[in-house]
Design an enzyme around this catalytic site. Structure first.
Site, PDB file in Angstrom:
ATOM      1  N   LYS A   1       0.848  -1.202   0.000  1.00 53.96           N
ATOM      2  CA  LYS A   1       0.000   0.000   0.000  1.00 53.96           C
ATOM      3  C   LYS A   1       0.881   1.249   0.000  1.00 53.96           C
ATOM      4  CE  LYS A   1      -1.853   2.961   2.906  1.00 53.96           C
ATOM      5  NZ  LYS A   1      -1.969   4.107   2.011  1.00 53.96           N
TER       6      LYS A   1
ATOM      7  N   GLY B   1      -5.423   3.380  -1.142  1.00 52.17           N
ATOM      8  CA  GLY B   1      -6.468   3.918  -0.276  1.00 52.17           C
ATOM      9  C   GLY B   1      -5.907   4.579   0.960  1.00 52.17           C
TER      10      GLY B   1
ATOM     11  N   GLY C   1      -4.823   5.237   4.913  1.00 53.75           N
ATOM     12  CA  GLY C   1      -4.123   4.464   5.929  1.00 53.75           C
ATOM     13  C   GLY C   1      -5.046   3.787   6.928  1.00 53.75           C
ATOM     14  N   PRO C   2      -5.918   4.559   7.595  1.00 53.85           N
ATOM     15  CA  PRO C   2      -6.758   3.939   8.632  1.00 53.85           C
ATOM     16  C   PRO C   2      -7.763   2.926   8.070  1.00 53.85           C
ATOM     17  CG  PRO C   2      -6.639   6.320   8.913  1.00 53.85           C
ATOM     18  CD  PRO C   2      -6.016   6.020   7.582  1.00 53.85           C
TER      19      PRO C   2
ATOM     20  N   VAL D   1      -7.521   0.963   4.417  1.00 56.82           N
ATOM     21  CA  VAL D   1      -6.866  -0.180   3.769  1.00 56.82           C
ATOM     22  C   VAL D   1      -5.547  -0.553   4.473  1.00 56.82           C
ATOM     23  CG1 VAL D   1      -5.658   1.163   1.995  1.00 56.82           C
ATOM     24  CG2 VAL D   1      -6.309  -1.175   1.526  1.00 56.82           C
TER      25      VAL D   1
ATOM     26  N   GLU E   1      10.357   1.806  10.194  1.00 57.54           N
ATOM     27  CA  GLU E   1      11.286   2.899   9.857  1.00 57.54           C
ATOM     28  C   GLU E   1      10.509   4.189  10.038  1.00 57.54           C
ATOM     29  OE1 GLU E   1      14.388   2.450   9.160  1.00 57.54           O
ATOM     30  OE2 GLU E   1      14.474   0.311   8.716  1.00 57.54           O
TER      31      GLU E   1
ATOM     32  N   CYS F   1      13.608  11.677   5.518  1.00 57.66           N
ATOM     33  CA  CYS F   1      13.659  11.335   6.943  1.00 57.66           C
ATOM     34  C   CYS F   1      15.038  11.596   7.529  1.00 57.66           C
ATOM     35  CB  CYS F   1      13.260   9.879   7.140  1.00 57.66           C
ATOM     36  SG  CYS F   1      14.272   8.761   6.164  1.00 57.66           S
TER      37      CYS F   1
ATOM     38  N   GLU G   1       9.414  16.729  14.934  1.00 51.17           N
ATOM     39  CA  GLU G   1       9.699  16.548  13.510  1.00 51.17           C
ATOM     40  C   GLU G   1       8.748  17.421  12.692  1.00 51.17           C
ATOM     41  OE1 GLU G   1       8.570  12.956  11.332  1.00 51.17           O
ATOM     42  OE2 GLU G   1      10.569  12.886  10.451  1.00 51.17           O
TER      43      GLU G   1
HETATM   44  P1  NAD Z   1       2.396   8.401   7.645  1.00 51.51           P
HETATM   45  O1  NAD Z   1       2.774   7.666   8.859  1.00 51.51           O
HETATM   46  O2  NAD Z   1       1.311   9.381   7.723  1.00 51.51           O
HETATM   47  O3  NAD Z   1       1.982   7.395   6.475  1.00 51.51           O
HETATM   48  C1  NAD Z   1       2.814   6.352   6.047  1.00 51.51           C
HETATM   49  C2  NAD Z   1       1.960   5.263   5.423  1.00 51.51           C
HETATM   50  O4  NAD Z   1       1.165   4.687   6.456  1.00 51.51           O
HETATM   51  C3  NAD Z   1       0.981   5.766   4.363  1.00 51.51           C
HETATM   52  O5  NAD Z   1       0.889   4.813   3.335  1.00 51.51           O
HETATM   53  C4  NAD Z   1      -0.314   5.857   5.139  1.00 51.51           C
HETATM   54  O6  NAD Z   1      -1.461   5.750   4.331  1.00 51.51           O
HETATM   55  C5  NAD Z   1      -0.181   4.643   6.049  1.00 51.51           C
HETATM   56  N1  NAD Z   1      -1.048   4.664   7.250  1.00 51.51           N
HETATM   57  C6  NAD Z   1      -1.553   5.719   7.913  1.00 51.51           C
HETATM   58  N2  NAD Z   1      -2.326   5.300   8.940  1.00 51.51           N
HETATM   59  C7  NAD Z   1      -2.287   3.947   8.934  1.00 51.51           C
HETATM   60  C8  NAD Z   1      -2.872   2.937   9.743  1.00 51.51           C
HETATM   61  N3  NAD Z   1      -3.670   3.213  10.765  1.00 51.51           N
HETATM   62  N4  NAD Z   1      -2.610   1.660   9.451  1.00 51.51           N
HETATM   63  C9  NAD Z   1      -1.789   1.333   8.424  1.00 51.51           C
HETATM   64  N5  NAD Z   1      -1.229   2.252   7.602  1.00 51.51           N
HETATM   65  C10 NAD Z   1      -1.470   3.543   7.866  1.00 51.51           C
HETATM   66  O7  NAD Z   1       3.747   9.069   7.102  1.00 51.51           O
HETATM   67  P2  NAD Z   1       3.879  10.067   5.895  1.00 51.51           P
HETATM   68  O8  NAD Z   1       3.331  11.389   6.313  1.00 51.51           O
HETATM   69  O9  NAD Z   1       3.386   9.417   4.649  1.00 51.51           O
HETATM   70  O10 NAD Z   1       5.483  10.154   5.766  1.00 51.51           O
HETATM   71  C11 NAD Z   1       6.265  11.032   6.497  1.00 51.51           C
HETATM   72  C12 NAD Z   1       6.896  10.332   7.680  1.00 51.51           C
HETATM   73  O11 NAD Z   1       7.625   9.201   7.257  1.00 51.51           O
HETATM   74  C13 NAD Z   1       7.896  11.198   8.416  1.00 51.51           C
HETATM   75  O12 NAD Z   1       7.696  11.047   9.793  1.00 51.51           O
HETATM   76  C14 NAD Z   1       9.231  10.628   8.011  1.00 51.51           C
HETATM   77  O13 NAD Z   1      10.287  10.852   8.921  1.00 51.51           O
HETATM   78  C15 NAD Z   1       8.908   9.190   7.878  1.00 51.51           C
HETATM   79  N6  NAD Z   1       9.880   8.506   7.046  1.00 51.51           N
HETATM   80  C16 NAD Z   1      10.769   7.662   7.646  1.00 51.51           C
HETATM   81  C17 NAD Z   1      11.732   7.030   6.886  1.00 51.51           C
HETATM   82  C18 NAD Z   1      12.744   6.095   7.505  1.00 51.51           C
HETATM   83  O14 NAD Z   1      13.411   5.384   6.775  1.00 51.51           O
HETATM   84  N7  NAD Z   1      12.867   6.052   8.817  1.00 51.51           N
HETATM   85  C19 NAD Z   1      11.779   7.236   5.508  1.00 51.51           C
HETATM   86  C20 NAD Z   1      10.861   8.104   4.938  1.00 51.51           C
HETATM   87  C21 NAD Z   1       9.911   8.730   5.713  1.00 51.51           C
END
Ligand code: NAD
Length: 485
Positions: free
Chosen positions: A172, A203, A205-206, A208, A247, A281, A385
């Protein structure tokens, strides 16, 4: 406009509910695609499809699967321009950056794991009277959930080792940047990857994403995203004893010692702060400068930041495009307001004014690279962050003092240290509580090395051997030697 569909059992298909979500270009604020708003039933379909492909895929040899990875790399390489263009349109990042980083790395992720897999040898441990043979079997169907900042780069970083080790996939991508994941699915369809080996469900996050976490048929979750979402992932998947790789976010430090090559340090600190509009990140968003060079460093740093060419992501000359969305722009701006309330002084940026772009005013999630001085290192802007083009500057007088300031952070993902004394650099780097620290460089990546964070930045490691370990079950067979009398 694209009408993107899920990719399940080798076919493109809409969400069973037929609902869709709009996908925007953050530079034009135009709708560029619709994606399926998938739900539980679509995940169920994807898992069934993955399960039916599992046996055949895992029967292939490692060498055969490595060949597949090479074929995929070749096919993606041919699409470099299309990938860069699509990624730039979907994220607002400069086309040159999308070509150099996103498109190139997506290809090298497959090539790297193909070569790495071929070099893999089976581990054995000889005892006086027995031999232990370590076997690897696939985990099964794995769930891959990825963010918006490096969409195809981070997805392929998981897909390549997962396929190599014989797993089938339900992936996803972020709902904000779904287009290159769709291109990957199209590439798999064109290459004739056995149907069901790779399934893509789009779709929210919360909805799919959560359904993937909860599905008992998915045996491992590899997640990259924010720390708050990571908590939800852990809370849902850990009690089901799924393998978990998390991550997460960071608040990375850039440390400049007085003996650093100043021009090099300034270049590095600017790159670390503002690459991809500060939305990597690993970006260094807290810059600590030894006090005796602080004023000189600031002057040079500001000069360089002011020269960053901000503008239309499709313009080859553009060095910084938009942030990911108008909503994210408001979030970053709220931190700029907060910085001023907390007593910070904005040395440059803080406005939406642009350079190098002559489109309609007021459109696009543009924000000038912003540098804030005079904030305590414990302020919210220096500890939370922000994930945008905004950095805070802090000065220090002793190693001990700066180390304390850095390690007070709840995060521990990355950092960089700038000094001409390499031994001191290494020793200091080891004391930073962080998964990766660069000395006199930033984002210099060797894909064989462990990648991941400590503290609230994550659990587990990706890269080389660590990715192979995550995407396989290791079992040991101990064979006792029979002695002849
Ligand atoms: P996010 O956590 O909002 O979303 C990441 C993914 O998780 C998306 O596909 C989202 O749809 C999904 N998601 C959201 N809620 C969910 C749930 N309840 N269950 C399952 N999946 C769910 O993050 P973002 O805003 O897309 O990305 C930015 C963040 O990612 C920053 O905090 C950044 O530091 C981090 N990041 C970390 C790394 C690393 O390698 N450590 C790399 C890139 C980005």
């Amino acid at each position: 406009m694209h009408s993107v569909e899920n990719f399940i059992a080798g076919s493109f298909t809409p969400a069973q509910s037929k609902q869709t979500i709009n996908n925007f270009n953050p530079a034009t604020e135009q709708i560029i695609a619709t994606i399926p708003r998938s739900q539980k039933e679509d995940v169920e379909h994807a898992v069934t499809s993955a399960h039916s492909a599992q046996k055949e895929w895992s029967k292939l040899t490692l060498e055969q699967r490595a060949d597949w990875l090479d074929k995929i790399a070749d096919a993606l390489e041919e699409k470099t321009e299309e990938i860069a263009h699509t990624e730039s349109m979907d994220t607002g990042k400069p086309i040159a950056l999308a070509r150099r980083v996103d498109a190139a790395r997506s290809v090298s992720n497959f090539r790297f794991f193909a070569a790495f897999g071929r070099q893999h040898t089976q581990q054995t441990f000889q005892m006086d009277d027995a031999i232990n043979i370590v076997h690897r079997t696939p985990v099964g169907t794995v769930g891959l959930i990825t963010p918006w900042n490096l969409p195809l780069y981070l997805l392929t970083w998981k897909v390549a080792p997962a396929l190599l080790m014989g797993n089938t996939i339900v992936a996803k991508p972020s709902e904000i940047t779904p287009l290159t994941a769709n291109m990957l699915a199209q590439t798999f369809a064109e290459l004739g990857l056995p149907q069901g080996v790779f399934n893509l469900v789009h779709g929210l996050g919360p909805e799919v994403g959560q359904a993937i976490l909860e599905h008992p048929g998915i045996k491992a979750i590899s997640f990259t995203g924010g720390t708050d979402t990571g908590r939800i992932v852990a809370r849902t998947a850990a009690p089901m004893f799924k393998k978990l790789s998390l991550e997460l976010g960071g608040k990375n430090a850039t440390v400049v010692f007085a003996d650093a090559d100043l021009d090099n340090a300034v270049d590095g600190a600017v790159r670390a702060a503002f690459t991809n509009s500060g939305q990597v990140c690993l970006c260094g968003s807290r810059i600590f400068i030894e006090s005796e060079i602080a004023e000189h460093f600031k002057q040079k740093f500001i000069e360089k930041v002011r020269a960053i060419q901000l503008g239309d992501p499709m313009d080859e000359e553009t060095e910084m495009g938009t942030v990911i969305s108008p909503e994210h722009l408001l979030k970053v701006e709220s931190y700029i307001d907060l910085a001023q309330k907390e007593g910070g002084v904005i040395l440059t940026g803080g406005t939406r004014e642009m350079t190098g772009y002559y489109g309609p005013e007021g459109i696009g999630a543009y924000l000038r690279p912003t540098v804030v001085d005079k904030l305590p290192h414990t302020s919210r802007c220096a500890t939370e962050e922000i994930f945008g083009p905004m950095v805070t500057l802090h000065s220090f007088t002793t190693e001990h003092e700066v180390l304390e300031m850095i390690n007070q952070s709840e995060y521990g993902l990355a950092g960089s240290v700038w000094t001409s004394n390499l031994e001191r650099g290494q020793q200091f780097a080891q004391q930073i509580e962080s998964g990766i620290v660069w000395v006199n460089t930033w984002l210099h990546r060797d894909l064989r090395t462990p990648f991941g964070g400590v503290k609230n930045s994550g659990v587990g490691r990706e890269g080389g051997q660590w990715s192979l370990d995550f995407f396989s079950e290791l079992t040991n067979i101990c064979v006792k030697e029979t002695r002849e009398n």
